[in-house]
Design an enzyme around this catalytic site. Structure first.
Site, short mmCIF file in Angstrom:
data_model
loop_
_atom_site.label_atom_id
_atom_site.label_comp_id
_atom_site.label_asym_id
_atom_site.label_seq_id
_atom_site.Cartn_x
_atom_site.Cartn_y
_atom_site.Cartn_z
N LYS A 1 12.28 -10.99 -9.99
CA LYS A 1 10.88 -10.93 -9.55
C LYS A 1 10.38 -9.49 -9.53
CE LYS A 1 12.24 -12.75 -5.77
NZ LYS A 1 12.42 -13.32 -4.42
N THR B 1 2.37 -9.91 2.60
CA THR B 1 3.34 -10.44 1.64
C THR B 1 4.63 -10.87 2.35
OG1 THR B 1 4.06 -8.17 1.25
CG2 THR B 1 2.47 -9.10 -0.33
N GLY C 1 7.31 -13.17 3.39
CA GLY C 1 7.77 -14.50 2.97
C GLY C 1 7.39 -14.90 1.56
N THR C 2 6.97 -13.94 0.73
CA THR C 2 6.59 -14.30 -0.64
C THR C 2 7.77 -14.88 -1.41
OG1 THR C 2 6.92 -11.98 -1.23
CG2 THR C 2 4.65 -12.71 -0.95
N GLY C 3 8.95 -14.24 -1.24
CA GLY C 3 10.14 -14.68 -1.98
C GLY C 3 10.59 -16.06 -1.53
N CYS C 4 10.54 -16.30 -0.21
CA CYS C 4 10.94 -17.61 0.34
C CYS C 4 10.02 -18.70 -0.23
CB CYS C 4 10.82 -17.63 1.86
SG CYS C 4 11.71 -16.30 2.68
N1 LIG Z 1 1.02 -7.94 -4.25
C1 LIG Z 1 1.32 -8.95 -5.04
N2 LIG Z 1 0.37 -9.52 -5.84
C2 LIG Z 1 0.67 -10.57 -6.64
N3 LIG Z 1 1.90 -11.14 -6.70
C3 LIG Z 1 2.88 -10.63 -5.94
C4 LIG Z 1 2.65 -9.51 -5.07
N4 LIG Z 1 3.82 -9.24 -4.39
C5 LIG Z 1 4.72 -10.14 -4.84
N5 LIG Z 1 4.19 -10.95 -5.78
C6 LIG Z 1 4.85 -12.10 -6.44
O1 LIG Z 1 5.41 -12.89 -5.41
C7 LIG Z 1 6.65 -13.47 -5.82
C8 LIG Z 1 7.75 -13.02 -4.85
O2 LIG Z 1 8.19 -11.72 -5.24
P1 LIG Z 1 8.73 -10.58 -4.30
O3 LIG Z 1 9.34 -9.56 -5.21
O4 LIG Z 1 7.63 -10.14 -3.38
O5 LIG Z 1 9.80 -11.36 -3.45
P2 LIG Z 1 10.66 -10.89 -2.22
O6 LIG Z 1 10.71 -9.39 -2.15
O7 LIG Z 1 11.95 -11.61 -2.34
O8 LIG Z 1 9.84 -11.44 -0.97
P3 LIG Z 1 10.28 -11.53 0.61
O9 LIG Z 1 11.58 -10.78 0.76
O10 LIG Z 1 9.15 -10.95 1.40
O11 LIG Z 1 10.40 -12.99 0.91
C9 LIG Z 1 6.85 -12.99 -7.26
O12 LIG Z 1 6.32 -13.98 -8.13
C10 LIG Z 1 6.04 -11.71 -7.32
O13 LIG Z 1 5.66 -11.36 -8.62
C1 LIG Z 2 14.48 -15.97 8.29
C2 LIG Z 2 14.02 -15.12 7.17
N1 LIG Z 2 14.43 -15.43 5.92
C3 LIG Z 2 14.03 -14.67 4.87
C4 LIG Z 2 13.21 -13.57 5.06
C5 LIG Z 2 12.81 -12.70 3.88
O1 LIG Z 2 11.48 -12.72 3.67
C6 LIG Z 2 12.79 -13.29 6.40
N2 LIG Z 2 11.99 -12.22 6.67
N3 LIG Z 2 13.22 -14.08 7.42
#
Ligand SMILES: Nc1ncnc2c1ncn2[C@@H]1O[C@H](COP(=O)(O)OP(=O)(O)OP(=O)(O)O)[C@@H](O)[C@H]1O
Ligand SMILES: Cc1ncc(CO)c(N)n1
Length: 265
Positions: free
Chosen positions: A175, A206, A208-211
């Site tokens: 990502k 942002t 929880g975007t990854g979750c």
């Molecule tokens: N500012 C942004 N604008 C548009 N898309 C975004 C943005 N930030 C993240 N994304 C998208 O959101 C999704 C999650 O990516 P990200 O790299 O943020 O995950 P993450 O770091 O694992 O998140 P978290 O640890 O907060 O749960 C991907 O599809 C990424 O491209």
């Molecule tokens: C419980 C939990 N899982 C995953 C993440 C990563 O976004 C968070 N901040 N908290």
């Protein structure tokens, strides 16, 4: 009516934007019946993680058994797994219950810097969990830890995806949320690459975007959608959730889990 069933194996986020809470909201919005096995309770809000309380191993195993032996699991995802013993237990349970569509979000560190996975557990992720996973969705820092590479470009993201694929997982999405410019994710299926693109929104919200993204993939896989359709829907889901953020909390606020559904009305 036959409903698709998805299980999240992850930590609880009291703030409701990440972890189990984000996953269940996402499953629900995508018409999938959501179930959970909680690995740890976090006292957390948009400002940070204030406490972490792991669930005993036996309790985690029993939650997975309870769900898998009765309700059934069409797809599952993992989030925060806290330590190596939990990772190994989850890998064993995935094999025991023949969970084929497992999406592993290799959560390591929360946005504010708190560790959600012990550093010494990174090996267990590589050697025990990735080989039983269908797909994994590392962000840039996670892909760097998994591969030892320094990732600065799309070319580096592709190289990292290849090396992670060599660890035994069928599909890899590196990502691009942590890169500069557009939010571009690289999808690797073992032979070729696809890109998921969106513009980058300048927002602090942002959390929880990854979750949310990995939960949306698991939901679509649970419904039996083809891989590239599933990941494209997940990208549309997270893009809408970031674009229409709720503006709550005093730090990194949650995304909007209603936005994708409402934009399709
Ligand atoms: N500012 C942004 N604008 C548009 N898309 C975004 C943005 N930030 C993240 N994304 C998208 O959101 C999704 C999650 O990516 P990200 O790299 O943020 O995950 P993450 O770091 O694992 O998140 P978290 O640890 O907060 O749960 C991907 O599809 C990424 O491209
Ligand atoms: C419980 C939990 N899982 C995953 C993440 C990563 O976004 C968070 N901040 N908290």
């Amino acid at each position: 009516m036959k409903v698709a069933r998805a299980l999240t194996i992850a930590g609880s986020d009291s703030g409701g934007g990440a972890g189990i809470q984000a996953d269940l909201k996402t499953f629900q919005m995508l018409d999938v019946f959501g179930m959970s096995a909680i690995t740890a309770i976090t006292a957390q809000n948009t400002l940070g993680v204030h406490g972490i309380y792991p669930v005993p191993l036996e309790g985690i195993g029993l939650q997975i058994d309870a769900v898998a032996t009765d309700l059934g699991v069409d797809a599952a995802k993992t989030g925060m797994l806290a330590d190596a013993a939990i990772i190994r237990l989850v890998a064993d349970k995935v094999k025991e219950h023949n969970i084929e569509k497992l999406v592993v979000d290799p959560v390591m560190v929360a946005k504010g810097g708190a560790r959600l996975l012990q550093e010494q557990a990174q090996d267990a992720l590589i050697h025990d969990l990735l080989p039983v996973a269908f797909m994994t969705t590392p962000n840039i820092p996670e892909a760097e830890v998994l591969t030892g590479l320094s990732i600065r470009s799309l070319v580096d993201m592709k190289e990292a995806a290849k090396r992670i694929g060599d660890m035994g997982v069928k599909y890899v999405i590196v990502k691009g949320g942590h890169m500069q410019g557009d939010a571009i994710d690289i999808v690797f299926d073992g032979t070729s690459f696809e890109q998921l693109d969106s513009k980058r929104f300048e927002t602090p919200h942002t959390h929880g975007t990854g979750c949310t993204f990995s939960a949306a993939i698991a939901a679509e896989l649970a419904k039996g959608r083809p891989i590239f359709e599933a990941v494209a829907t997940a990208k549309a889901f997270i893009t809408a959730a970031i674009r229409e953020s709720l503006g709550i909390g005093h730090g990194h606020g949650p995304t909007n889990h209603w936005a994708y559904f409402r934009s399709n009305l």
